[in-house]
Design a protein around this motif. Structure first.
Motif, PDB file in Angstrom:
ATOM      1  N   SER A  56      20.105  -6.114 -66.392  1.00  0.00           N
ATOM      2  CA  SER A  56      20.261  -5.219 -65.248  1.00  0.00           C
ATOM      3  C   SER A  56      19.471  -5.708 -64.046  1.00  0.00           C
ATOM      4  O   SER A  56      18.354  -6.197 -64.173  1.00  0.00           O
ATOM      5  CB  SER A  56      19.798  -3.809 -65.633  1.00  0.00           C
ATOM      6  N   ILE A 117      28.540  -2.768 -71.447  1.00  0.00           N
ATOM      7  CA  ILE A 117      28.973  -2.743 -70.044  1.00  0.00           C
ATOM      8  C   ILE A 117      28.261  -3.834 -69.251  1.00  0.00           C
ATOM      9  O   ILE A 117      28.892  -4.584 -68.497  1.00  0.00           O
ATOM     10  CB  ILE A 117      28.718  -1.352 -69.425  1.00  0.00           C
ATOM     11  N   LEU A 118      26.945  -3.931 -69.413  1.00  0.00           N
ATOM     12  CA  LEU A 118      26.176  -4.944 -68.681  1.00  0.00           C
ATOM     13  C   LEU A 118      26.581  -6.358 -69.084  1.00  0.00           C
ATOM     14  O   LEU A 118      26.636  -7.259 -68.240  1.00  0.00           O
ATOM     15  CB  LEU A 118      24.679  -4.736 -68.897  1.00  0.00           C
ATOM     16  N   ASN A 121      29.861  -7.104 -67.400  1.00  0.00           N
ATOM     17  CA  ASN A 121      29.606  -7.351 -65.976  1.00  0.00           C
ATOM     18  C   ASN A 121      29.014  -8.735 -65.749  1.00  0.00           C
ATOM     19  O   ASN A 121      29.379  -9.431 -64.794  1.00  0.00           O
ATOM     20  CB  ASN A 121      28.658  -6.293 -65.408  1.00  0.00           C
ATOM     21  N   LYS A 122      28.097  -9.149 -66.625  1.00  0.00           N
ATOM     22  CA  LYS A 122      27.487 -10.473 -66.495  1.00  0.00           C
ATOM     23  C   LYS A 122      28.541 -11.559 -66.666  1.00  0.00           C
ATOM     24  O   LYS A 122      28.565 -12.534 -65.913  1.00  0.00           O
ATOM     25  CB  LYS A 122      26.381 -10.653 -67.529  1.00  0.00           C
ATOM     26  N   ILE A 124      31.763 -11.322 -66.085  1.00  0.00           N
ATOM     27  CA  ILE A 124      32.607 -11.305 -64.880  1.00  0.00           C
ATOM     28  C   ILE A 124      31.896 -11.998 -63.722  1.00  0.00           C
ATOM     29  O   ILE A 124      32.491 -12.826 -63.024  1.00  0.00           O
ATOM     30  CB  ILE A 124      32.985  -9.857 -64.502  1.00  0.00           C
ATOM     31  N   ASP A 125      30.618 -11.677 -63.522  1.00  0.00           N
ATOM     32  CA  ASP A 125      29.843 -12.317 -62.445  1.00  0.00           C
ATOM     33  C   ASP A 125      29.789 -13.829 -62.612  1.00  0.00           C
ATOM     34  O   ASP A 125      29.921 -14.578 -61.635  1.00  0.00           O
ATOM     35  CB  ASP A 125      28.424 -11.754 -62.390  1.00  0.00           C
TER      36      ASP A 125
END
Length: 159
Positions: A56, A117-118, A121-122, A124-125
């Motif tokens: 995060s 979720i994190l 997201n990582k 995808i980033d």
């Protein structure tokens, strides 16, 4: 408006609602049924929360040290619950349990979901960054190629 509770209570009966709400209440004791299970859950929560902090951007790393020093399962549960993104219903769900182990089990599930979720997201980033890096590299190489052609006296029309 944010309110901080001092003690958890159980409503026994509503006495009046005028001019304001009054009621008879009793303290709702929060207990540990199994010390070993509570300790195992405390360690698990600290581990999961440390992973959340690593993934995060919104939680400072210093919080990891503070969380790691908390020995009280109840204090840990409430600290984590106050720092996690969850809706009102999820918060109410944690408050309704008298057994601290039950509160911690709910938090474990919420942290597991937050970690998923994190992690997504990582990923995808990283994919976006990889595409951007590739496009930037291609642009840079095209600019170099154009500069070389200009230096050689070639133009776009002859090549």
């Amino acid at each position: 408006v944010q309110v901080k509770g001092l003690v958890r209570i159980r409503l026994l009966e509503t006495v009046s609602d005028k001019p304001y709400l009054t009621a008879r209440v009793e303290p709702a004791r929060e207990t540990i049924a199994d010390e070993v299970e509570a300790e195992a859950l405390r360690r698990r929560l600290i581990s999961q929360f440390s992973e959340v902090i690593e993934l995060s951007d919104s939680i400072p790393n210093e919080v990891k040290d503070v969380v790691g020093r908390i020995t009280s399962p109840l204090k840990l549960a409430y600290l984590l619950a106050s720092n996690l993104q969850m809706d009102l219903e999820q918060r109410q769900n944690i408050l309704r349990y008298d057994l601290i182990e039950d509160k911690m089990k709910v938090l474990t599930a919420l942290l597991r979901k937050e970690l998923e979720i994190l992690s997504i997201n990582k990923t995808i980033d990283e994919q976006v960054q990889e595409k951007m890096t590739k496009k930037q590299r291609e642009y840079h190489l095209r600019q170099k190629l154009e500069a070389i052609r200009t230096e050689l006296g070639e133009d776009e029309a002859t090549s």
